[in-house]
Motif scaffolding. Structure first.
Motif, mmCIF file in Angstrom:
data_model
loop_
_atom_site.group_PDB
_atom_site.id
_atom_site.type_symbol
_atom_site.label_atom_id
_atom_site.label_comp_id
_atom_site.label_asym_id
_atom_site.label_seq_id
_atom_site.Cartn_x
_atom_site.Cartn_y
_atom_site.Cartn_z
ATOM 1 N N MET A 12 -25.177 6.178 -64.089
ATOM 2 C CA MET A 12 -25.678 7.501 -63.747
ATOM 3 C C MET A 12 -25.896 7.699 -62.256
ATOM 4 O O MET A 12 -25.820 8.813 -61.750
ATOM 5 C CB MET A 12 -26.983 7.783 -64.498
ATOM 6 N N GLY A 13 -26.175 6.599 -61.506
ATOM 7 C CA GLY A 13 -26.556 6.759 -60.118
ATOM 8 C C GLY A 13 -27.901 7.449 -60.006
ATOM 9 O O GLY A 13 -28.655 7.560 -60.980
ATOM 10 N N ASP A 14 -28.235 7.933 -58.822
ATOM 11 C CA ASP A 14 -29.492 8.671 -58.670
ATOM 12 C C ASP A 14 -29.317 10.056 -59.278
ATOM 13 O O ASP A 14 -28.445 10.819 -58.858
ATOM 14 C CB ASP A 14 -29.885 8.797 -57.192
ATOM 15 N N PRO A 15 -30.124 10.403 -60.270
ATOM 16 C CA PRO A 15 -29.918 11.676 -60.968
ATOM 17 C C PRO A 15 -30.141 12.901 -60.099
ATOM 18 O O PRO A 15 -29.660 13.993 -60.429
ATOM 19 C CB PRO A 15 -30.930 11.615 -62.111
ATOM 20 N N ALA A 16 -30.842 12.748 -58.965
ATOM 21 C CA ALA A 16 -31.081 13.877 -58.067
ATOM 22 C C ALA A 16 -29.973 14.047 -57.042
ATOM 23 O O ALA A 16 -29.996 15.004 -56.253
ATOM 24 C CB ALA A 16 -32.423 13.709 -57.356
ATOM 25 N N GLY A 17 -29.009 13.129 -57.040
ATOM 26 C CA GLY A 17 -27.891 13.229 -56.116
ATOM 27 C C GLY A 17 -26.718 13.958 -56.738
ATOM 28 O O GLY A 17 -26.843 14.673 -57.741
ATOM 29 N N ILE A 18 -25.535 13.736 -56.168
ATOM 30 C CA ILE A 18 -24.341 14.446 -56.644
ATOM 31 C C ILE A 18 -23.680 13.753 -57.829
ATOM 32 O O ILE A 18 -22.695 14.252 -58.363
ATOM 33 C CB ILE A 18 -23.313 14.634 -55.518
ATOM 34 N N GLY A 19 -24.224 12.622 -58.267
ATOM 35 C CA GLY A 19 -23.626 11.881 -59.373
ATOM 36 C C GLY A 19 -23.351 12.717 -60.613
ATOM 37 O O GLY A 19 -22.235 12.689 -61.145
ATOM 38 N N PRO A 20 -24.332 13.483 -61.109
ATOM 39 C CA PRO A 20 -24.072 14.257 -62.327
ATOM 40 C C PRO A 20 -22.924 15.257 -62.184
ATOM 41 O O PRO A 20 -22.093 15.398 -63.084
ATOM 42 C CB PRO A 20 -25.402 14.972 -62.575
ATOM 43 N N GLU A 21 -22.851 15.955 -61.042
ATOM 44 C CA GLU A 21 -21.806 16.975 -60.913
ATOM 45 C C GLU A 21 -20.429 16.375 -60.665
ATOM 46 O O GLU A 21 -19.430 16.881 -61.208
ATOM 47 C CB GLU A 21 -22.161 18.004 -59.833
ATOM 48 N N PRO A 86 -35.119 13.401 -54.806
ATOM 49 C CA PRO A 86 -35.192 12.132 -55.529
ATOM 50 C C PRO A 86 -36.622 11.765 -55.885
ATOM 51 O O PRO A 86 -37.567 12.097 -55.163
ATOM 52 C CB PRO A 86 -34.586 11.133 -54.548
ATOM 53 N N ASP A 87 -36.746 11.071 -57.006
ATOM 54 C CA ASP A 87 -38.066 10.710 -57.520
ATOM 55 C C ASP A 87 -38.024 9.246 -57.949
ATOM 56 O O ASP A 87 -37.275 8.873 -58.850
ATOM 57 C CB ASP A 87 -38.398 11.606 -58.717
ATOM 58 N N SER A 88 -38.845 8.417 -57.313
ATOM 59 C CA SER A 88 -38.846 6.988 -57.616
ATOM 60 C C SER A 88 -39.321 6.679 -59.032
ATOM 61 O O SER A 88 -39.128 5.560 -59.520
ATOM 62 C CB SER A 88 -39.720 6.226 -56.605
ATOM 63 N N ARG A 89 -39.912 7.661 -59.710
ATOM 64 C CA ARG A 89 -40.294 7.438 -61.108
ATOM 65 C C ARG A 89 -39.062 7.227 -61.992
ATOM 66 O O ARG A 89 -39.166 6.658 -63.077
ATOM 67 C CB ARG A 89 -41.127 8.611 -61.620
ATOM 68 N N ASN A 90 -37.902 7.664 -61.526
ATOM 69 C CA ASN A 90 -36.666 7.470 -62.285
ATOM 70 C C ASN A 90 -35.913 6.189 -61.890
ATOM 71 O O ASN A 90 -34.805 5.953 -62.369
ATOM 72 C CB ASN A 90 -35.745 8.676 -62.119
ATOM 73 N N ALA A 91 -36.528 5.369 -61.046
ATOM 74 C CA ALA A 91 -35.867 4.147 -60.584
ATOM 75 C C ALA A 91 -35.525 3.215 -61.745
ATOM 76 O O ALA A 91 -34.447 2.607 -61.780
ATOM 77 C CB ALA A 91 -36.735 3.422 -59.564
#
Length: 329
Positions: A12-21, A86-91
């Protein structure tokens, strides 16, 4: 007859980055082809980007789903995702995705691992103990210290002998033994995973003009040339040391299959200048195949719909090609 190649595991990578798109766009570009992948992540997050998604129970279901929807092996996020924040809670979810992908590849349920970009800073805030993806993957595979980073595009392959350290420390860390180890790993991977029967390896110098016979530095004579001689003694086609300022021109690149570089930017600047769009980061020296796009999380453009998926598509295709070469060997 070789067994059919299983799907790839895409993290998934960092979910707040461009990975999802870029994952959604990569699926659009590849859904009709032979390279199937399953995402280990959050299905709803990918679905935000206008694609069908389907949660699956095992990666073996991915090929049957892939033409119609993005197959997702679910991982639960701890906090809501806001693109660019980004949120470190999703680390924990991020590292769990990587660990699960590695486990699938190690048990040969996945053809290889392709990793979406992570943020080292975000993970470090949550106690992540590794300099980056590469070192974490090596630890998960129980081969710490054997990992070698190769960057590749259609025009060039490069391997930095020293990687994620300061330039000053890279000069201290560079050794004959380190050059030999990285080159031997690279040579073996080019044969096994890229189908190059007789790899041609160009060794970069460290200093301007490759030291100019010691007048601009002696590391070529004391560190690099002894490594070249030892590698040649083992039957490898190794040339150099090449002057770093001329070895990346088109005529020079035609004379080798990979350039061994002495520090991070010596390798990555020419690669990214020549073709960052198609650049792929590949980790050699692991028992599994691993590739990734040659860019970061791009938090500044996340969620804007402008991210280019080309490097991720190239990474997925390269991983499958590597798996097919390995399957035939």
């Amino acid at each position: 007859m070789p067994e059919p190649t299983p799907p790839l595991a895409l993290t998934m990578g960092d979910p707040a980055g461009i990975g999802p798109e870029i994952t959604a766009d990569a699926w659009r570009a590849m859904r009709a082809g032979a390279t199937a992948f399953a995402v280990i992540g959050d299905a709803a997050l990918i679905g935000r980007h206008g694609v069908n998604v389907r949660e699956i129970g095992s990666i073996g279901e991915a090929a049957g789903v892939f033409a119609d929807a993005v197959p997702v092996l679910p991982v639960t996020l701890a906090a809501p995702v806001h693109p660019g924040q980004p949120d470190s809670r999703n680390a924990d979810a991020i590292t769990t995705s990587i660990a699960r992908a590695v486990e699938l590849a190690r048990h040969e349920h996945a053809a290889g691992v392709v990793t979406n970009p992570i943020s080292k800073i975000v993970l470090k805030k949550a106690g992540f103990a590794y300099p980056g993806h590469t070192e974490y993957l090596a630890a998960l595979c129980n081969v710490p210290g054997r990992e070698v980073m190769m960057l590749a595009c259609p025009e060039l392959r490069v391997v930095p002998v020293t990687i994620h350290v300061s330039l000053r420390r890279a000069l201290d860390d560079l050794t004959t033994e380190g050059i030999i180890a990285a080159t031997r790993t690279t040579h073996a991977a080019l044969m096994r995973d890229f189908g190059i029967k007789h790899p041609r390896i160009a060794m970069a110098g460290l200093n301007p003009h490759a030291g100019e016979s010691g007048t601009m530095g002696t590391e070529e004579q004391t560190i690099i040339i002894p490594a070249i001689e030892a590698l040649r003694a083992h039957g490898m086609d190794v040339s150099g040391p090449w002057p770093p300022d001329t070895m990346f021109t088109p005529p020079a690149r035609a004379r080798y299959d990979v350039a061994m570089c002495m520090y991070h930017d010596q390798a990555l600047i020419p690669l990214k200048t020549i073709d960052m769009t198609q650049g792929v980061n590949t980790t050699l020296g692991l028992p599994i195949i691993r590739t990734s796009p040659d860019h970061g999380t791009a938090f500044d453009i996340a969620g804007h719909g402008t991210a280019d998926p080309s490097s991720l598509v190239a990474a997925l295709r390269m991983a499958m090609q590597m798996a097919e070469h390995r399957n035939r060997s």
